[in-house]
Every structure is written in C-alpha cells, then in structure tokens.
Design a protein around this motif. Structure first.
Motif, PDB file in Angstrom:
ATOM      1  N   GLN A 240     -18.986   4.544 -20.063  1.00  8.86           N
ATOM      2  CA  GLN A 240     -20.068   3.876 -19.322  1.00  8.86           C
ATOM      3  C   GLN A 240     -20.130   2.386 -19.644  1.00  8.86           C
ATOM      4  O   GLN A 240     -20.182   1.546 -18.736  1.00  8.86           O
ATOM      5  N   VAL A 241     -20.115   2.050 -20.943  1.00 14.29           N
ATOM      6  CA  VAL A 241     -20.265   0.630 -21.276  1.00 14.29           C
ATOM      7  C   VAL A 241     -19.028  -0.162 -20.844  1.00 14.29           C
ATOM      8  O   VAL A 241     -19.132  -1.331 -20.473  1.00 14.29           O
ATOM      9  N   LYS A 242     -17.859   0.484 -20.866  1.00 12.78           N
ATOM     10  CA  LYS A 242     -16.652  -0.226 -20.405  1.00 12.78           C
ATOM     11  C   LYS A 242     -16.706  -0.457 -18.899  1.00 12.78           C
ATOM     12  O   LYS A 242     -16.332  -1.527 -18.423  1.00 12.78           O
ATOM     13  N   ALA A 243     -17.203   0.524 -18.153  1.00 12.88           N
ATOM     14  CA  ALA A 243     -17.301   0.352 -16.698  1.00 12.88           C
ATOM     15  C   ALA A 243     -18.258  -0.795 -16.359  1.00 12.88           C
ATOM     16  O   ALA A 243     -17.952  -1.657 -15.526  1.00 12.88           O
ATOM     17  N   VAL A 244     -19.422  -0.814 -17.011  1.00 12.25           N
ATOM     18  CA  VAL A 244     -20.387  -1.892 -16.759  1.00 12.25           C
ATOM     19  C   VAL A 244     -19.815  -3.217 -17.255  1.00 12.25           C
ATOM     20  O   VAL A 244     -19.919  -4.255 -16.587  1.00 12.25           O
ATOM     21  N   GLY A 245     -19.180  -3.190 -18.434  1.00 12.28           N
ATOM     22  CA  GLY A 245     -18.594  -4.407 -18.990  1.00 12.28           C
ATOM     23  C   GLY A 245     -17.506  -4.991 -18.106  1.00 12.28           C
ATOM     24  O   GLY A 245     -17.426  -6.219 -17.919  1.00 12.28           O
ATOM     25  N   ASP A 246     -16.665  -4.131 -17.542  1.00 16.67           N
ATOM     26  CA  ASP A 246     -15.599  -4.620 -16.663  1.00 16.67           C
ATOM     27  C   ASP A 246     -16.186  -5.365 -15.472  1.00 16.67           C
ATOM     28  O   ASP A 246     -15.650  -6.375 -15.026  1.00 16.67           O
ATOM     29  N   ARG A 247     -17.311  -4.851 -14.962  1.00 13.31           N
ATOM     30  CA  ARG A 247     -17.944  -5.503 -13.819  1.00 13.31           C
ATOM     31  C   ARG A 247     -18.546  -6.854 -14.209  1.00 13.31           C
ATOM     32  O   ARG A 247     -18.524  -7.809 -13.427  1.00 13.31           O
ATOM     33  N   LEU A 248     -19.077  -6.939 -15.419  1.00 11.84           N
ATOM     34  CA  LEU A 248     -19.755  -8.165 -15.859  1.00 11.84           C
ATOM     35  C   LEU A 248     -18.815  -9.156 -16.558  1.00 11.84           C
ATOM     36  O   LEU A 248     -19.188 -10.299 -16.798  1.00 11.84           O
TER      37      LEU A 248
END
Length: 461
Positions: free
Chosen positions: A127-135
């Motif tokens: 989850q945090v990697k998916a959000v991080g990739d977007r940001l």
C-alpha cells in the motif's frame, strides 16, 4: 494487545480515576492471558524520502506526509485527527502513525501467528509503495538517517512531540536524534501470569543486546561512518537516564508488577492529555499527581488513561504495559521485519525454549548486563558474552533455541510451512558473524566509493 497507539483521540476525562495502588497494577494484571490467547504485535518504522532529491518530506508540502496518509485511506484506513491535522490512521491491520520527523510506522494488529504478521507487513508495504510511487516518495529500511542533519528534518504536528522536543535537550545530548533520526522494529508479546511475565522480562532483557547486534543497521551519520554498527542503540545511552537502560531491578529477587510500578512512578512525566490537547508536565512527578499536587494540573488526580500514557513515556530496552515490548532492534528491510517477532516468539512462547534461554543467561551478573549493553552498539556480534563466548556463538545457541520453539509451536500456513522460515534472514547473519551494518560499511568503502547516496537504491523498500 498489539499496538496501543501513542495517539490519543478522546478527551482524557472519560477514564475512571485512580483510587489506589491496585489500579496502577491492574493494567499489568489485566494483560494476563491464557496461552491460547497469546498474540503477536509487530511495529516497524521506515524513513520517507523524495525519490527526486532524497529530501525528507514535510507534513504540509504538496505530495508530502499529509498527502501520503490521505492516499492510504483508499485502502480502508480511517483518519485519526489531532486538532485539524490527520496524524494517524486506524484500520484492520492496526494503526499507521507518524514519528516526530515523519518516519512512518505500522503498529500492527495483535495476530495469532507469524504467517499473519508477515502477511500484514506485506499488505502495508504494498500500500505505501503504491501511494509513494504516485507521489514520488520512497522508503528506507535503516536504523538511523544515513545523511540528514537534525536541521534537515521536518517536525510533525503532534502535541506530545512538541513537549518532548523541548524536554529532551535538558536531560541528554542525543534525545533529539532518537526522536528525529531513528527507526526501529518492535515485537509485543503476552504473558499468562505475573511469574510468566517476570521470566519473559528477564530473558528478553538479558538477550535484547543480542537482538541489537543481529539487527544492527545504523552505521552512518551525516554521510560518514559513525564508528558504530547500531548508532540507534547507542543513542539510547544518552537520551534520558531516568527512562532508559537495562533496569537492573528486573533481575533482583521479588521483581514483579509492584516493582515495575515503582520504577514508573519514579520516571519523570512528560505530559497529561486533557480536552484534546497535551498539558506540559515535563519533569514533574506522577507521585505528586496521585496526591492531587501536580503543578501542571493543581487539584486534579490522575485517571487510568493518564497512567497508560505515562507507561508509554519510558524507553527501557524491554517495556511493560499490558504486554511486553521488545525494543532493541534497528529498522531494516522486509525480511527482518518478519524475523524479529519470529526470534522472540520462538524464545518466549514455548515453555521449553523459554527455560532453555533462561539457562543461557541466568548466571549473568548486573555488571555483565551493563557491559554487554555498552559494547554491542560498537561491536555487534563480536561483543564478548560472559564466560568468554562471542555474541556470534551465543547467537547460534539462542537461534537454535528459537528455532526449536517455533517448531514446537507448529503453526503451519496453508502450504504446510512452519514459522521457522521467518528466521532465515537472521540465520545468515548469525552464521556469518557479519551484521547488516558491516555489510553496508563494506559497500560504502567498496562499490559505493564513499558515496552515501547509493544507500537509497540499496536499502529502499
């Protein structure tokens, strides 16, 4: 059990008043659970950074920490507010919270076995990697910021941190580093009775430096080797002597809930939570509070929630609340997040293993404990245990006990694997005698050519 958040949300006035000493002890006694209800709670922190320039994001900047928390809500996490600010998230996998400089923490749910724990960690990291990739954000698995000064780091908008940041420099020289520049992995475990708590506390406190050595992963400060393998562990030796350390009284006859409560009553306070905010009581005495004589809140007496808060403001190597917290390990990559609870569950949740581990350490003197605690941050597995054994040799012995403990627990996953496999990342460390920090130092002096920025590729989640 699991992570009781250090994030308070209610008013602070709804808990019952503390009527007497029994109420202070009740928090520990209420933690007692029969073996079939023992759970594993795992917490881990990681550094957040901008992929483009390795800067630490602030809370409010576009795409920063606030945006990261909001991004995670699409996975069913509920925002937790302090004032106007989202400072944590609550959900089925426990809590996501912020450390003082924006280190992101998962305080996992209390789970039945290590397969569940490792799956929980995996869900969180996806989850945090998916959000991080977007940001445009990445996450670093280390015990200490490898290149940042204190001044480089943002401060998160949490009331209790303001009070602690003011108080830390009064009592030690490295407390601000502890708050702003460290990350850890922690395991929280249950006990069945006061006697069971005592034995587990003694075994885990004696062996906490071994966990520190195996997980040592903080050899750099501000871009250069700092002379330590676990600088994070060393930091605790000069944070605040009133609330850290090896707690020699744990090994004395008669240790139990009463003695731990007395220790906590002697730990100076930080704050009291009232009406949605934090009242600064730094350096004041909980004993005075019990008498209605706390300077910060004259005439008021403490509630159970105040005592629970206070229990979370001591930072010894092992901490007692309504469960035992293992606090010795540096932050690290995914496999080691699963390995830390495996190590402690193997030792503490099987009686034969617990007895065998106690046999390994019961003859150690208080002097042994203090010396080992002081040496391990520099020497890692090369530290000498009592009777001339290196910590590598001790580690091999203890790891074999933990492995046997997990085997005896016989908690299998869907494909029939036991929990023993989660020890693999640390088996390799103990067999080789080489800590994660020493491997990083080899890279720094070798293939990285002294360029610390290379750590962001090598240690990124």
């Amino acid at each position: 059990m699991g992570a009781r958040m250090s994030t308070r949300t209610a008013s602070g006035q709804e808990d019952p008043l503390i009527e007497g000493r029994d109420d202070l002890l009740s928090i520990f006694a209420n933690g007692e659970k029969p073996r079939e209800r023992w759970r594993v709670g795992t917490e881990h922190e990681k550094f957040v950074y901008w992929l483009k320039d390795h800067r630490a994001p602030s809370y409010e900047e576009p795409g920063g920490i606030h945006a990261l928390l909001i991004g995670l809500t699409k996975y069913g996490w509920e925002p937790v507010y302090e004032g106007e600010n989202v400072i944590a998230l609550a959900g089925p996998d426990g809590n996501v919270s912020l450390e003082p400089a924006g280190q992101l923490e998962l305080s996992g749910a209390p789970l039945e076995n290590l397969h569940q724990t490792c799956a929980e960690t995996g869900r969180h990291l996806e989850q945090v990697k998916a959000v991080g990739d977007r940001l445009g954000l990445g996450y670093l698995g280390l015990g200490f910021w490898p290149d940042k000064t204190r001044a480089d780091l943002p401060i998160m908008p949490k009331g209790r941190y303001e009070i602690m940041l003011r108080h830390m420099p009064r009592v030690g020289s490295l407390g601000l580093d502890m708050m702003l520049r460290t990350c850890t992995i922690q395991a929280n475990l249950d006990y069945s009775s006061e006697a069971d708590m005592v034995k587990k506390f003694r075994v885990s406190l004696a062996l906490q430096p071994l966990a520190t050595a195996i997980f040592a992963n903080s050899p750099f400060t501000e871009g250069k080797p700092n002379g330590f393998l676990s600088f994070r562990s060393h930091i605790w030796t000069d944070t605040d002597p009133h609330r850290t350390g090896m707690l020699p009284f744990v090994f004395e006859d008669g240790f139990g809930y009463e003695r731990y409560a007395d220790y906590m009553l002697d730990v100076p306070m930080y704050f009291v939570f009232r009406d949605g905010g934090y009242v600064d009581a730094a350096g004041q005495s909980f004993r005075d509070f019990l008498k209605g004589e706390l300077p910060a809140l004259p005439g008021e007496k403490p509630r159970l929630g105040d005592w629970n808060d206070h229990l979370s403001t001591a930072f010894p190597e092992v901490r007692l609340k309504s469960f035992l917290e293992m606090r010795g390990a540096d932050g690290g990559p995914w496999g080691r997040i699963c390995a830390l609870p495996a190590f402690w569950v193997g030792l503490l949740y099987d009686q034969t293993a617990l007895d065998a581990a106690w046999d390994e350490v019961k003859h150690w003197t208080i002097e042994d404990h203090h010396r080992i605690r002081a040496e391990v941050p520099r020497l890692g597995l090369k530290a000498q245990g009592p009777r001339g054994r290196t910590f590598q040799q001790l580690g091999q012995q203890i790891l074999a006990i933990a492995d046997a403990g997990l085997s005896a627990r016989a908690r299998l996953n869907g494909t029939g694997d036991s929990e023993q496999g989660y020890l693999d990342p640390i088996r390799e460390i103990v067999e080789s005698g080489k800590t994660p920090a020493e491997r990083l130092l080899d890279k720094y002096h070798g293939e990285w050519g002294g360029d610390i920025s290379r750590v962001y590729e090598d240690m990124r989640f």
